[in-house]
Motif scaffolding. Structure first.
Motif, PDB file in Angstrom:
ATOM      1  N   SER A   1      -2.722  10.797  -2.269  1.00  0.00           N
ATOM      2  CA  SER A   1      -2.424   9.890  -3.376  1.00  0.00           C
ATOM      3  C   SER A   1      -3.616   9.692  -4.304  1.00  0.00           C
ATOM      4  O   SER A   1      -3.464   9.127  -5.390  1.00  0.00           O
ATOM      5  N   ASN A   2      -4.805  10.164  -3.903  1.00  0.00           N
ATOM      6  CA  ASN A   2      -6.001  10.027  -4.746  1.00  0.00           C
ATOM      7  C   ASN A   2      -6.365  11.321  -5.475  1.00  0.00           C
ATOM      8  O   ASN A   2      -7.443  11.411  -6.075  1.00  0.00           O
TER       9      ASN A   2
ATOM     10  N   PHE B   1       1.358   9.648  -5.196  1.00  0.00           N
ATOM     11  CA  PHE B   1       1.659  10.947  -4.593  1.00  0.00           C
ATOM     12  C   PHE B   1       2.801  11.650  -5.324  1.00  0.00           C
ATOM     13  O   PHE B   1       2.714  12.849  -5.630  1.00  0.00           O
TER      14      PHE B   1
ATOM     15  N   ARG C   1       2.216   1.827  -3.574  1.00  0.00           N
ATOM     16  CA  ARG C   1       1.205   2.387  -4.483  1.00  0.00           C
ATOM     17  C   ARG C   1       0.925   3.848  -4.157  1.00  0.00           C
ATOM     18  O   ARG C   1       0.818   4.690  -5.054  1.00  0.00           O
ATOM     19  N   ASN C   2       0.793   4.143  -2.862  1.00  0.00           N
ATOM     20  CA  ASN C   2       0.525   5.526  -2.468  1.00  0.00           C
ATOM     21  C   ASN C   2       1.695   6.441  -2.812  1.00  0.00           C
ATOM     22  O   ASN C   2       1.501   7.586  -3.234  1.00  0.00           O
ATOM     23  N   HIS C   3       2.908   5.928  -2.633  1.00  0.00           N
ATOM     24  CA  HIS C   3       4.096   6.714  -2.975  1.00  0.00           C
ATOM     25  C   HIS C   3       4.082   7.076  -4.459  1.00  0.00           C
ATOM     26  O   HIS C   3       4.302   8.237  -4.826  1.00  0.00           O
TER      27      HIS C   3
ATOM     28  N   ASN D   1     -10.682   4.574  -5.797  1.00  0.00           N
ATOM     29  CA  ASN D   1      -9.564   4.240  -4.902  1.00  0.00           C
ATOM     30  C   ASN D   1      -9.682   4.882  -3.525  1.00  0.00           C
ATOM     31  O   ASN D   1      -8.809   4.685  -2.679  1.00  0.00           O
ATOM     32  N   GLU D   2     -10.755   5.641  -3.282  1.00  0.00           N
ATOM     33  CA  GLU D   2     -10.933   6.295  -1.986  1.00  0.00           C
ATOM     34  C   GLU D   2     -11.852   5.432  -1.123  1.00  0.00           C
ATOM     35  O   GLU D   2     -13.033   5.278  -1.418  1.00  0.00           O
TER      36      GLU D   2
ATOM     37  N   LEU E   1      -7.120  11.079   0.725  1.00  0.00           N
ATOM     38  CA  LEU E   1      -5.685  10.829   0.623  1.00  0.00           C
ATOM     39  C   LEU E   1      -5.074  11.636  -0.512  1.00  0.00           C
ATOM     40  O   LEU E   1      -5.640  11.700  -1.610  1.00  0.00           O
TER      41      LEU E   1
ATOM     42  N   VAL F   1       0.846  -1.207   0.000  1.00  0.00           N
ATOM     43  CA  VAL F   1       0.000   0.000   0.000  1.00  0.00           C
ATOM     44  C   VAL F   1       0.869   1.240   0.000  1.00  0.00           C
ATOM     45  O   VAL F   1       0.594   2.216  -0.713  1.00  0.00           O
ATOM     46  N   ASN F   2       1.946   1.223   0.781  1.00  0.00           N
ATOM     47  CA  ASN F   2       2.844   2.380   0.803  1.00  0.00           C
ATOM     48  C   ASN F   2       3.459   2.622  -0.567  1.00  0.00           C
ATOM     49  O   ASN F   2       3.565   3.778  -1.013  1.00  0.00           O
TER      50      ASN F   2
END
Length: 358
Positions: free
Chosen positions: A294-295, A55, A50-52, A241-242, A292, A47-48
């Protein structure tokens, strides 16, 4: 840091998911993986990654490197308190460099290396900042601090009857339902999230508290007086994705109690579903939730798709809200929405203004 060409930024965004998958693959083979996981499931790191990717793509698109510098200490702070050692971060940054070099054209990959070299260079500084990091909490009115604390502890303890009791007392004393959400529940859920960041509560406990909040608020919601007057149709949705949908639910509920016929599209709403719903219902306005950072790209794509379908002659406003924009309100222009609203009451007040304008 030298400027990063727009083509490199676009290619990074286009390949962010594939890059994140390769980073996860590389970390799975790392000899220190068990140390990095420290008892956690590998999904935490996936998850980190993908979020990285999402972002950093946003940072490259908007050239908002100040936001990157501001967010790195939070990431170190949150993951370290889940048991992830600080040593994990330079390893995953090196993995990102390798993935970028292997998947992107050489010129564009080379132009992205200074960004990752900078993140590696400031690693020690970010650790120091993470140790000093304090998450921002919403303000609770002085007279409600005690009951707010009791609600937080009851949510964590799983005592839904105690939560219901405290909330019914507040409503009986004259508090409105929107203010119960804004002054008690929203700060309570943020507080529980902060405790998760600190490792004081588990993710399972956080999810239990969220489920209990829905249970209590749904019971209280149907005790509220519903106005006879119909103000019009509205759509409230979380972007693709939220998965943090409670804020959107709060806004939808307050609008309904003020006379709006609201269609609420829950977490991770598919873009096609939202567009089809808009076509079928012709709402007076559309409100999107994005929690987020990232979204933000998903929010931008959603706004663009809605505008394209509405056409240039449409006067249907598209609003955004959520913690991502509270963290970085300057990104509203990059998303392309008409307005950012901070809370439930602000949404109700703004929606009423549509009648005056009409």
């Amino acid at each position: 840091m030298p400027p990063i060409p727009p083509r490199a930024a676009r290619l990074y965004a286009d390949h962010a998911d594939r890059l994140a998958s390769q980073v996860s693959h590389l970390l799975m083979q790392h000899p220190r993986l068990d140390e990095f996981l420290n008892g956690n499931a590998f999904r935490l790191l996936e998850v980190n990654h993908r979020n990285h990717g999402a972002f950093v793509a946003e940072v490259l698109r908007t050239r908002n490197f100040e936001l990157l510098a501001k967010s790195l200490p939070w990431a170190y702070h949150a993951y370290h308190h889940q048991g992830v050692p600080y040593d994990y971060f330079p390893v995953q940054l090196d993995a990102w460099k390798r993935a970028i070099r292997e998947q992107l054209p050489s010129a564009e990959a080379a132009s992205l290396m200074p960004l990752y070299d900078w993140m590696l260079a400031v690693h020690a500084d970010v650790i120091a900042a993470a140790k000093r990091y304090r998450s921002e909490r919403p303000t609770v009115p002085v007279g409600l601090v005690e009951v707010h604390g009791k609600v937080v502890e009851a949510l964590i303890a799983g005592d839904h009857l105690a939560v219901l009791h405290h909330c019914q007392n507040l409503l009986n004393e004259g508090m409105t339902f929107p203010r119960l959400l804004q002054w008690i529940f929203y700060p309570a859920m943020v507080e529980i999230g902060v405790r998760w960041e600190k490792g004081a509560v588990s993710v399972e406990m956080e999810h239990q508290a969220t489920a209990m909040a829905y249970l209590v608020l749904s019971a209280l919601y149907y005790e509220q007086p519903f106005p006879a007057k119909a103000r019009g149709r509205a759509i409230v949705a979380s972007v693709t994705n939220e998965f943090h949908e409670l804020g959107a639910w709060m806004v939808a509920s307050c609008l309904e109690l003020d006379g709006w016929d609201v269609t609420f599209l829950a977490s991770d709403c598919a873009l096609e579903t939202l567009v089809d719903t808009m076509r079928a219902e012709s709402p007076r306005f559309i409100a999107l939730s994005v929690s987020l950072l990232s979204n933000l790209e998903a929010a931008r794509e959603t706004v663009a798709a809605l505008r394209a379908d509405l056409g240039p002659a449409s006067d249907t406003p598209i609003l955004v809200g959520g913690r991502a924009l509270l963290t970085a309100p300057s990104l509203l222009d990059a998303i392309g929405a008409d307005l950012f609203l901070t809370d439930c009451e602000a949404a109700v007040i703004w929606a009423r203004s549509l009648e005056i304008a009409a």
